[in-house]
Design a protein around this motif. Structure first.
Motif, PDB file in Angstrom:
ATOM      1  N   ALA A  93       0.833  -1.207   0.000  1.00  8.88           N
ATOM      2  CA  ALA A  93       0.000   0.000   0.000  1.00  8.88           C
ATOM      3  C   ALA A  93       0.865   1.253   0.000  1.00  8.88           C
ATOM      4  O   ALA A  93       0.614   2.210  -0.759  1.00  8.88           O
ATOM      5  CB  ALA A  93      -0.922  -0.005   1.217  1.00  8.88           C
ATOM      6  N   ALA A  94       1.898   1.284   0.853  1.00  7.18           N
ATOM      7  CA  ALA A  94       2.795   2.438   0.901  1.00  7.18           C
ATOM      8  C   ALA A  94       3.583   2.580  -0.392  1.00  7.18           C
ATOM      9  O   ALA A  94       3.836   3.706  -0.851  1.00  7.18           O
ATOM     10  CB  ALA A  94       3.749   2.295   2.092  1.00  7.18           C
ATOM     11  N   TRP A  95       3.965   1.452  -1.014  1.00  8.05           N
ATOM     12  CA  TRP A  95       4.670   1.502  -2.303  1.00  8.05           C
ATOM     13  C   TRP A  95       3.792   2.157  -3.358  1.00  8.05           C
ATOM     14  O   TRP A  95       4.252   3.020  -4.127  1.00  8.05           O
ATOM     15  CB  TRP A  95       5.047   0.084  -2.750  1.00  8.05           C
ATOM     16  CG  TRP A  95       5.566   0.033  -4.163  1.00  8.05           C
ATOM     17  CD1 TRP A  95       6.850   0.220  -4.579  1.00  8.05           C
ATOM     18  CD2 TRP A  95       4.792  -0.206  -5.346  1.00  8.05           C
ATOM     19  NE1 TRP A  95       6.931   0.117  -5.943  1.00  8.05           N
ATOM     20  CE2 TRP A  95       5.676  -0.148  -6.446  1.00  8.05           C
ATOM     21  CE3 TRP A  95       3.436  -0.467  -5.584  1.00  8.05           C
ATOM     22  CZ2 TRP A  95       5.251  -0.341  -7.757  1.00  8.05           C
ATOM     23  CZ3 TRP A  95       3.014  -0.655  -6.890  1.00  8.05           C
ATOM     24  CH2 TRP A  95       3.912  -0.592  -7.953  1.00  8.05           C
ATOM     25  N   ALA A  96       2.516   1.749  -3.427  1.00  9.63           N
ATOM     26  CA  ALA A  96       1.605   2.313  -4.422  1.00  9.63           C
ATOM     27  C   ALA A  96       1.417   3.808  -4.221  1.00  9.63           C
ATOM     28  O   ALA A  96       1.402   4.589  -5.180  1.00  9.63           O
ATOM     29  CB  ALA A  96       0.259   1.593  -4.352  1.00  9.63           C
ATOM     30  N   MET A  97       1.297   4.235  -2.965  1.00  6.47           N
ATOM     31  CA  MET A  97       1.099   5.656  -2.694  1.00  6.47           C
ATOM     32  C   MET A  97       2.356   6.468  -2.960  1.00  6.47           C
ATOM     33  O   MET A  97       2.282   7.637  -3.349  1.00  6.47           O
ATOM     34  CB  MET A  97       0.652   5.844  -1.236  1.00  6.47           C
ATOM     35  CG  MET A  97      -0.716   5.284  -0.936  1.00  6.47           C
ATOM     36  SD  MET A  97      -1.203   5.555   0.781  1.00  6.47           S
ATOM     37  CE  MET A  97      -2.808   4.752   0.811  1.00  6.47           C
ATOM     38  N   SER A 102      -0.711  10.038  -7.940  1.00  6.75           N
ATOM     39  CA  SER A 102      -2.151  10.238  -7.816  1.00  6.75           C
ATOM     40  C   SER A 102      -2.406  11.516  -7.041  1.00  6.75           C
ATOM     41  O   SER A 102      -1.733  11.790  -6.043  1.00  6.75           O
ATOM     42  CB  SER A 102      -2.807   9.048  -7.111  1.00  6.75           C
ATOM     43  OG  SER A 102      -4.172   9.311  -6.861  1.00  6.75           O
ATOM     44  N   ARG A 103      -3.380  12.264  -7.481  1.00  9.00           N
ATOM     45  CA  ARG A 103      -3.715  13.502  -6.785  1.00  9.00           C
ATOM     46  C   ARG A 103      -4.472  13.234  -5.485  1.00  9.00           C
ATOM     47  O   ARG A 103      -4.614  14.129  -4.651  1.00  9.00           O
ATOM     48  CB  ARG A 103      -4.578  14.389  -7.691  1.00  9.00           C
ATOM     49  CG  ARG A 103      -3.840  14.944  -8.907  1.00  9.00           C
ATOM     50  CD  ARG A 103      -4.749  15.799  -9.764  1.00  9.00           C
ATOM     51  NE  ARG A 103      -5.870  15.014 -10.292  1.00  9.00           N
ATOM     52  CZ  ARG A 103      -6.854  15.518 -11.037  1.00  9.00           C
ATOM     53  NH1 ARG A 103      -6.860  16.811 -11.312  1.00  9.00           N
ATOM     54  NH2 ARG A 103      -7.825  14.737 -11.481  1.00  9.00           N
ATOM     55  N   ASP A 107      -5.020  12.851   0.291  1.00  5.01           N
ATOM     56  CA  ASP A 107      -6.371  12.768   0.860  1.00  5.01           C
ATOM     57  C   ASP A 107      -6.614  11.396   1.476  1.00  5.01           C
ATOM     58  O   ASP A 107      -7.219  11.281   2.554  1.00  5.01           O
ATOM     59  CB  ASP A 107      -7.414  13.035  -0.236  1.00  5.01           C
ATOM     60  CG  ASP A 107      -7.352  14.469  -0.747  1.00  5.01           C
ATOM     61  OD1 ASP A 107      -6.884  15.338   0.009  1.00  5.01           O
ATOM     62  OD2 ASP A 107      -7.762  14.701  -1.896  1.00  5.01           O
ATOM     63  N   ILE A 108      -6.143  10.359   0.799  1.00  2.00           N
ATOM     64  CA  ILE A 108      -6.311   9.000   1.320  1.00  2.00           C
ATOM     65  C   ILE A 108      -5.532   8.824   2.613  1.00  2.00           C
ATOM     66  O   ILE A 108      -6.023   8.237   3.583  1.00  2.00           O
ATOM     67  CB  ILE A 108      -5.863   7.964   0.265  1.00  2.00           C
ATOM     68  CG1 ILE A 108      -6.780   8.016  -0.953  1.00  2.00           C
ATOM     69  CG2 ILE A 108      -5.852   6.555   0.861  1.00  2.00           C
ATOM     70  CD1 ILE A 108      -6.324   7.160  -2.111  1.00  2.00           C
TER      71      ILE A 108
END
Length: 276
Positions: A93-97, A102-103, A107-108
């Motif tokens: 999850a941290a890798w993807a973020m 992504s804008r 926010d996520i």
């Protein structure tokens, strides 16, 4: 040019730091000292600090009354299991973020962190009913999953911060060399972020170890960790401060030892990427 620090100012800063450190550590020190007192000395007024008759009677009583090793083993499984499971879920999850633009990323992250602001008692009833319905009340596996979900926002946030300090060009080079997504995360990203991952693991292990609300409400006997072990020494007959302090000392001793031996790694991880 960096400003020169005078010896006097350095001594003052050191004294202030030691004073603050002592004030923070004093409740733990007082608990440890009280565990070696008799019940009469523990409630003496004025309080007795060092000059008293030291005794190991409280530890003997605690050992006779409770199965300390069972509580300790439950704490190790619950804290270790929830932390390990959380890291397994949080790394992708941290890798993807961190590396997939992504804008909505910030926010996520803020939304995930905002879930920690919800009072735990607000969701106790539905989670309690779910555990009863599934037959997992007083179950270590259920507590592992619940504590993992509770601490997951912190794990993801910390790992995202550490991953952002790793140059994306390194991962791009690994892709050009034919590395799959799995190999990129396991053999390129993870080894480079070991300091950050280690500090994340340590902090979240401590959080899970110290968790009292959920462990007290969702356990009875079989899965009860050390937090329940401490609570068992608060009885309707009154508080036995010396025995309660002995139980508390036995409960916090493992995590104090872990923190002492891992402090360098913890500091290194918390300052990971802070100095360029």
């Amino acid at each position: 040019m960096a400003r020169a620090v005078t010896s006097q100012r350095k001594a003052i800063n050191t004294a202030i730091a030691w004073t603050i450190g002592f004030l923070i550590f004093f409740p733990i020190l007082w608990t440890i000292l009280t565990s070696f007192k008799t019940e009469g000395t523990a409630i003496a007024d004025p309080p007795v600090f060092l000059f008293f008759d030291w005794t190991l009677e409280n530890y003997a009583v605690v050992q006779e009354r409770s199965n300390y090793m069972r509580f300790l083993w439950n704490s190790v499984i619950i804290a270790g299991g929830s932390t390990l499971l959380g890291v397994i879920v949080a790394v992708p999850a941290a890798w993807a973020m961190a590396f997939v633009p992504s804008r909505r990323t910030k926010d996520i992250l803020l939304w995930m962190l905002s879930t920690k602001m919800l009072p735990a008692v607000g969701v106790l009833y539905p989670i309690y009913l779910i555990c009863i319905e599934l037959g997992v009340l007083d179950n270590r596996a259920a507590l592992v999953i619940i504590l993992m979900l509770i601490n997951l926002p912190i794990i993801v946030w910390m790992l995202y911060t550490y991953f952002r300090e790793i140059p994306g060009e390194i991962l791009e080079a690994a892709r050009m060399d034919g590395a799959s997504l799995r190999n990129e995360i396991l053999y390129v990203l993870t080894p480079m972020a070991i300091p950050g991952i280690a500090s994340t693991v340590l902090l979240n292990f401590i959080l899970a170890w110290n968790e009292a609300f959920w462990t007290l409400n969702l356990t009875a006997v079989d899965a009860a960790p050390l937090t329940a072990f401490i609570a068992s020494y608060s009885s309707p007959e009154g508080l036995f401060f010396a025995k309660l302090s002995a139980a508390s000392t036995m409960a916090i001793a493992p995590i104090l030892i872990l923190g002492w031996f891992s402090q360098k790694q913890l500091v290194r991880g918390l300052t990971f990427g802070a100095v360029k």
